[in-house]
Design an enzyme around this catalytic site. Structure first.
Site, PDB file in Angstrom:
ATOM      1  N   ASP A   1      17.312   9.320  -8.330  1.00 45.14           N
ATOM      2  CA  ASP A   1      18.785   9.390  -8.341  1.00 45.14           C
ATOM      3  C   ASP A   1      19.406   9.133  -6.971  1.00 45.14           C
ATOM      4  O   ASP A   1      20.448   9.692  -6.651  1.00 45.14           O
ATOM      5  CB  ASP A   1      19.252  10.771  -8.854  1.00 45.14           C
TER       6      ASP A   1
ATOM      7  N   ASP B   1       2.946  19.081  18.658  1.00 46.91           N
ATOM      8  CA  ASP B   1       3.733  20.287  18.889  1.00 46.91           C
ATOM      9  C   ASP B   1       5.221  20.038  18.628  1.00 46.91           C
ATOM     10  O   ASP B   1       6.006  20.977  18.599  1.00 46.91           O
ATOM     11  CB  ASP B   1       3.509  20.771  20.324  1.00 46.91           C
TER      12      ASP B   1
ATOM     13  N   HIS C   1      -7.991  11.898   1.471  1.00 45.40           N
ATOM     14  CA  HIS C   1      -7.224  10.653   1.556  1.00 45.40           C
ATOM     15  C   HIS C   1      -5.952  10.850   2.393  1.00 45.40           C
ATOM     16  O   HIS C   1      -5.138   9.934   2.504  1.00 45.40           O
ATOM     17  CB  HIS C   1      -6.881  10.254   0.111  1.00 45.40           C
TER      18      HIS C   1
ATOM     19  N   LYS D   1      -3.035  11.136   5.161  1.00 46.01           N
ATOM     20  CA  LYS D   1      -2.636  10.218   6.235  1.00 46.01           C
ATOM     21  C   LYS D   1      -1.461  10.837   6.974  1.00 46.01           C
ATOM     22  O   LYS D   1      -0.314  10.457   6.782  1.00 46.01           O
ATOM     23  CB  LYS D   1      -2.238   8.849   5.656  1.00 46.01           C
TER      24      LYS D   1
ATOM     25  N   HIS E   1       0.826  -1.199   0.000  1.00 43.97           N
ATOM     26  CA  HIS E   1       0.000   0.000   0.000  1.00 43.97           C
ATOM     27  C   HIS E   1       0.869   1.261   0.000  1.00 43.97           C
ATOM     28  O   HIS E   1       0.377   2.385  -0.046  1.00 43.97           O
ATOM     29  CB  HIS E   1      -0.883  -0.067   1.255  1.00 43.97           C
TER      30      HIS E   1
ATOM     31  N   LYS F   1       3.380   4.287  -0.945  1.00 44.87           N
ATOM     32  CA  LYS F   1       3.474   5.185  -2.093  1.00 44.87           C
ATOM     33  C   LYS F   1       4.673   6.095  -1.875  1.00 44.87           C
ATOM     34  O   LYS F   1       4.597   7.049  -1.110  1.00 44.87           O
ATOM     35  CB  LYS F   1       2.213   6.045  -2.227  1.00 44.87           C
TER      36      LYS F   1
HETATM   37  C1  LIG Z   1      -7.912   3.117   2.682  1.00 46.91           C
HETATM   38  O1  LIG Z   1      -9.103   2.512   2.990  1.00 46.91           O
HETATM   39  C2  LIG Z   1     -10.064   2.568   1.971  1.00 46.91           C
HETATM   40  C3  LIG Z   1     -11.357   2.036   2.495  1.00 46.91           C
HETATM   41  O2  LIG Z   1     -11.185   0.791   3.058  1.00 46.91           O
HETATM   42  C4  LIG Z   1      -9.583   1.768   0.795  1.00 46.91           C
HETATM   43  O3  LIG Z   1     -10.532   1.827  -0.253  1.00 46.91           O
HETATM   44  C5  LIG Z   1      -8.305   2.373   0.317  1.00 46.91           C
HETATM   45  O4  LIG Z   1      -7.742   1.527  -0.654  1.00 46.91           O
HETATM   46  C6  LIG Z   1      -7.319   2.554   1.426  1.00 46.91           C
HETATM   47  N1  LIG Z   1      -6.315   3.501   1.078  1.00 46.91           N
HETATM   48  C7  LIG Z   1      -5.657   3.814  -0.015  1.00 46.91           C
HETATM   49  C8  LIG Z   1      -6.084   3.475  -1.397  1.00 46.91           C
HETATM   50  O5  LIG Z   1      -4.674   4.466   0.080  1.00 46.91           O
END
Ligand SMILES: *[C@@H]1O[C@H](CO)[C@@H](O)[C@H](O)[C@H]1NC(C)=O
Ligand SMILES: *[C@@H]1O[C@H](CO)[C@@H](O)[C@H](O)[C@H]1NC(C)=O
Ligand SMILES: *[C@@H]1O[C@H](CO)[C@@H](O)[C@H](O)[C@H]1NC(C)=O
Ligand SMILES: *[C@@H]1O[C@H](CO)[C@@H](O)[C@H](O)[C@H]1NC(C)=O
Ligand SMILES: *[C@@H]1O[C@H](CO)[C@@H](O)[C@H](O)[C@H]1NC(C)=O
Ligand SMILES: *[C@@H]1O[C@H](CO)[C@@H](O)[C@H](O)[C@H]1NC(C)=O
Length: 482
Positions: free
Chosen positions: A203, A416, A409, A411, A196, A198
């Site tokens: 370089d 502080d 989206h 994250k 998952h 990214k």
């Molecule tokens: C985060 O969670 C959602 C819902 O479960 C999911 O569709 C998604 O793929 C996840 N995050 C991403 C794509 O970064």
């Protein structure tokens, strides 16, 4: 690049050392001798324990580790960090937004001279997946085109999750036709998770990390946040080790029980890398999940989140898409309280101000709301300061037709003290079996210039105060909000 230290070789070395040790026991004739040996061993062991913090690499695997001794070097690179964002089409904010991820990616592509490594979940940079003619897919298509051109000039490597079913392969096939080296990582087989993560490494010098997928929507229809660090080979080298682990996982059927030393790091939550960011001193490290993908020295992503929360002195602001104190994808229901408990603990024991900005969209699981209401219900004048707001990205009729778009989206977390920029949703799966990573920056030293922590705090406050956020209350349900 076939320099992988054969894992079997390492096991062999360890086994033969172990056997030698057992073999010598034949000669122990009496208890006194045994006791003496044990004492000597104990002394040696305690000596080692003392020495470990000074030279972390000197473990019991020393004979293998001699192949490459890790040394903490002072990073003298003139690193610069830039926060980057995608703001969905049509959204307006009262205060400034950062450079677009699109521009940052274009910059990185044109800066590439010899190599680009990309760790990715899936690729849909053109809108062929939606069978629509979305003008806002242009940016994604432009990135894909440039990556194609780059693949014929530079060494482009792509690590991507091996999809369970028919996921779009056009972009990946396009890039490999131009010479990109693609490896799929079968995380489902290896850890029952997905890849998952990214991030980009250019370089072995510049890096990008953040929430955006290699998806056209991530540039124009989904709200994203990431960071680019330029001219920072120390950090790029460390992120490279996480990439190399993904790269290696394509060549194996199981996750190594002990990752060879070349994947190890000296930089973690206890001993972060000291470097200069925009001329200000900072301590920085990269965390990774799941724990089985962490070589020696690497802080697992969950531990870094818990550590950042635990070390806040005044506040913890969290902006994530999903927040669930459960496993999200396990077959049977499983409660998973690690982060939730830590938030309640710091709010109660240390009166830390906790704010969660969580996303709502069409696919949000309704169960998220009672759990968030539970956290928010702790709010109590003078005693407990936890607030939860729900962020929604509005859509017009046209935008509503775009599948899997129009959502925050992000994250990240900011306290502080520290800026934490990650790639994982916040539910158990992402820390137990799914691969993700995060950049953790402590750049609080007092100076006139702004720090990344201050910038990220401003992003959070901008979104928190915006018209797109609503307070959760005891009646809020998914259907009422988005
Ligand atoms: C985060 O969670 C959602 C819902 O479960 C999911 O569709 C998604 O793929 C996840 N995050 C991403 C794509 O970064
Ligand atoms: C490694 O990557 C290649 C190219 O994408 C893919 O065909 C192959 O199935 C992958 N192997 C494993 C074990 O995942
Ligand atoms: C951040 O760095 C400062 C200055 O070096 C230090 O005092 C502080 O403890 C660090 N905070 C965290 C959470 O690591
Ligand atoms: C939400 O999803 C459902 C089914 O997945 C779909 O029918 C509906 O049109 C979607 N609504 C919006 C506003 O996107
Ligand atoms: C670092 O410098 C770049 C310009 O080179 C600037 O865009 C960025 O905001 C600065 N970052 C911080 C944390 O000051
Ligand atoms: C901008 O600020 C005004 C006044 O504070 C507020 O009413 C409005 O909702 C804000 N707009 C956004 C998009 O946040």
């Amino acid at each position: 690049m076939k320099s992988d230290i054969p894992y079997e070789k390492m096991v062999d070395v360890e086994l033969s050392r172990g056997e030698g040790h057992h073999g010598s026991q034949k000669y122990y004739r009496c208890l006194i001798v045994l006791t003496c040996i044990t004492t000597v061993l104990l002394i040696l062991l305690s000596l080692q324990t003392l020495l470990v913090p000074m030279a972390k690499s000197s473990s019991t695997k020393s004979s293998v580790q001699q192949e490459r001794v890790l040394i903490r070097e002072t990073c003298t690179d003139p690193c610069r960090i830039v926060l980057v964002e995608s703001i969905p089409e049509g959204m307006v904010f009262n205060s400034s937004v950062h450079q677009s991820i699109y521009d940052a990616w274009l910059n990185l592509i044109s800066a590439t001279q010899s190599s680009l490594d990309i760790a990715s979940f899936y690729w849909t940079l053109t809108n062929s997946d939606t069978h629509t003619q979305e003008p806002t897919a242009n940016q994604g298509q432009q990135i894909l085109k440039k990556l194609g051109q780059l693949s014929s000039k530079a060494y482009v490597r792509i690590a991507v999750d091996k999809p369970a079913d028919k996921k779009p392969m056009e972009d990946i096939n396009f890039l490999s036709s131009y010479g990109a080296d693609v490896r799929m990582v079968n995380m489902r087989e290896l850890t029952t998770g997905v890849l998952h993560t990214k991030f980009w490494i250019v370089d072995k010098k510049h890096i990008y990390i953040g929430s955006a997928n290699m998806d056209w929507r991530s540039l124009t229809q989904v709200k994203e946040l990431g960071a680019v660090v330029y001219d920072c080979s120390c950090l790029a080298e460390d992120l490279g080790k996480i990439f190399e682990a993904y790269w290696y996982l394509n060549q194996t059927k199981t996750v190594p029980a002990h990752w060879p030393n070349k994947y190890s790091t000296l930089y973690n939550k206890d001993t972060p890398m000291q470097l200069s960011l925009n001329g200000t001193s900072a301590s920085v490290y990269l965390s990774s999940s799941p724990p089985s993908l962490c070589a020696e020295g690497r802080t697992p992503d969950l531990q870094s989140i818990l550590d950042v929360i635990a070390n806040a002195q005044q506040f913890v602001y969290i902006a994530v898409m999903n927040y669930l104190p459960t496993m999200e994808f396990s077959r049977s229901k499983r409660y998973w309280m690690d982060i939730d408990t830590e938030l309640r603990r710091v709010a109660y024991e240390r009166r830390i101000r906790v704010r969660l900005l969580i996303s709502c969209w069409n696919s949000t699981k309704p169960i998220m709301f009672p759990f968030l209401r539970s956290l928010a219900s702790l709010q109590d004048t003078n005693q407990l300061d936890i607030q939860v707001r729900i962020f929604t990205v509005p859509s017009d009729a046209q935008q509503k037709k775009i599948p899997f778009a129009r959502v925050n989206h992000n994250k990240y977390m900011v306290t502080d003290q520290v800026a934490y920029i990650g790639t994982s949703n916040w539910s158990g799966d992402y820390f137990v079996n799914t691969a993700g990573s995060a950049l953790v920056v402590n750049q609080t030293s007092a100076s006139a210039s702004s720090t990344v922590q201050e910038q990220l705090q401003a992003v959070f406050e901008r979104d928190w105060e915006s018209a797109y956020s609503t307070d959760i209350n005891h009646r809020s349900n998914r259907k009422d909000i988005c």
